[in-house]
Write a protein that holds these residues in place. Structure first.
Motif, short mmCIF file in Angstrom:
data_model
loop_
_atom_site.label_atom_id
_atom_site.label_comp_id
_atom_site.label_asym_id
_atom_site.label_seq_id
_atom_site.Cartn_x
_atom_site.Cartn_y
_atom_site.Cartn_z
N VAL A 1 -1.88 -26.02 -10.83
CA VAL A 1 -2.15 -27.46 -10.74
C VAL A 1 -1.25 -28.34 -11.60
N GLY A 2 -0.30 -27.77 -12.33
CA GLY A 2 0.35 -28.49 -13.41
C GLY A 2 1.11 -29.74 -13.04
N ALA A 3 1.58 -29.86 -11.79
CA ALA A 3 2.40 -31.03 -11.43
C ALA A 3 1.78 -31.86 -10.31
N VAL A 4 0.49 -31.74 -10.10
CA VAL A 4 -0.17 -32.58 -9.09
C VAL A 4 0.06 -34.05 -9.40
N ALA A 5 -0.15 -34.44 -10.64
CA ALA A 5 -0.01 -35.85 -11.01
C ALA A 5 1.41 -36.34 -10.80
N GLU A 6 2.40 -35.53 -11.19
CA GLU A 6 3.80 -35.96 -11.07
C GLU A 6 4.22 -36.11 -9.61
N TYR A 7 3.84 -35.17 -8.76
CA TYR A 7 4.25 -35.28 -7.36
C TYR A 7 3.45 -36.33 -6.61
N ALA A 8 2.24 -36.60 -7.05
CA ALA A 8 1.49 -37.71 -6.47
C ALA A 8 2.19 -39.02 -6.76
N ALA A 9 2.65 -39.18 -8.01
CA ALA A 9 3.36 -40.41 -8.38
C ALA A 9 4.71 -40.51 -7.67
N ALA A 10 5.40 -39.38 -7.53
CA ALA A 10 6.74 -39.39 -6.95
C ALA A 10 6.73 -39.64 -5.45
N THR A 11 5.70 -39.16 -4.76
CA THR A 11 5.68 -39.23 -3.30
C THR A 11 4.75 -40.30 -2.74
N GLY A 12 3.76 -40.71 -3.52
CA GLY A 12 2.75 -41.60 -3.00
C GLY A 12 1.80 -40.93 -2.02
N ALA A 13 1.83 -39.59 -1.99
CA ALA A 13 1.00 -38.84 -1.06
C ALA A 13 -0.48 -38.94 -1.44
N THR A 14 -1.33 -38.74 -0.45
CA THR A 14 -2.77 -38.73 -0.66
C THR A 14 -3.16 -37.47 -1.43
#
Length: 304
Positions: free
Chosen positions: A92-105
């Motif tokens: 789970v370590g980069a969920v926050a970073e990739y959410a911010a980077a992609t704008g994905a749901t």
């Protein structure tokens, strides 16, 4: 298989970063170095159609894979949603970073929102229940508890639709199965969270569903899901027989059961062996196959 940059394809031709379309799931696997007790020291992040699964850490290789999906000329879908198979730290370590980077749901399992937010640092945008699809990706959620209570898998394509997969493709169906299965070795099912009865039932359901390929959280893809599920089921049953034999021989606490149930050197992994045996004993007590006194012994050992 993995390339030198940690990227690989489980989509068909095994060239790094390749995807398939035309009826087969579009799959890209990226091996992410993490602090994990799994062999190899990596967790697989997947782009499964439009879903990013288990971004365990942010890496250049995973950044590149995500960016390729978002390119104007990309054949495979861009990342539309992010989810995890379960909330253990090595997934789970980069969920926050990739959410911010992609704008994905960001999507969490229904009923496990607090656990998801605590593990990822992100409040999910949506929740899904087993049997539902993730956002607009078309990827379905499959209930696979056992390794962890919140464990799910993600299915693309229809399993059991025929006898032969399309030529040059990855098959009609793929199940991103997290820590349900591995191509080699076994999966830890450890107390207090691991539930062996649930784990075995999950393996049986996945085996019987008829998926063409399993995409595990660690290691290479599994091209014979039924045989692998059967192997893992038998491994657990064999360990259970060893645990029962140790108890029948007079083992009076968990340490003694471990000594009787394992023949190999447990240096460096004895804590995991204790937790595994505790999960076996919990199952046996629940089934009435060993004395109820073992509940107190489990509690004395810190497994309650």
């Amino acid at each position: 298989m993995a390339g030198d940059d940690g990227r690989g394809s489980d989509a068909g031709d095994d060239e790094p970063g390749s995807d398939t379309a035309g009826g087969s799931p579009a799959v890209t696997r990226v091996e992410v170095p993490v602090d994990t007790r799994a062999s190899g020291g990596t967790t697989n992040a997947y782009l499964l159609d439009g879903l990013l699964v288990d971004p365990a850490a942010r890496t250049d290789a995973l950044d590149e894979a995500v960016a390729e999906r978002g390119a104007a000329d990309a054949v495979a879908p861009a990342v539309e949603a992010i989810a995890v198979t379960h909330t253990h730290p090595d997934h789970v370590g980069a969920v926050a970073e990739y959410a911010a980077a992609t704008g994905a749901t960001v999507v969490a399992r229904e009923g496990r929102v607090d656990r998801f937010a605590a593990a990822t640092g992100v409040d999910p945008d949506e929740t899904v229940a087993p049997g539902e699809t993730v956002a607009d990706t078309g990827v379905r959620v499959v209930d696979t508890p056992g390794h962890a209570p919140d464990h799910v898998a993600f299915a693309a394509g229809e399993p059991g639709a025929g006898s032969e997969p399309p030529a040059g493709g990855s098959g009609r169906s793929a199940l991103c199965c997290g820590d349900l299965a591995v191509a080699e070795g076994s999966v830890a099912v450890a107390a207090p969270e691991g539930d062996l009865a649930a784990y075995l039932a999950s393996l049986e359901r996945v085996r019987d569903a008829g998926y063409d390929r399993l995409l595990p959280g660690h290691g290479p893809a599994i091209d014979d899901p039924a045989a692998t599920c059967d192997r893992l089921i038998e491994h657990r049953r064999a360990r259970e027989r060893d645990v029962v034999a140790a108890i029948d021989a007079g083992a009076a606490d968990l340490d003694a059961v471990v000594d009787g149930a394992y023949e190999k050197d447990l240096s460096g992994v004895r804590d995991l062996a204790l937790a595994t045996v505790a999960a076996h004993v919990e199952k046996l007590v629940g089934e009435g196959r060993v004395d109820e006194a073992w509940r107190a012994r489990l509690a004395d050992a810190g497994f309650d």
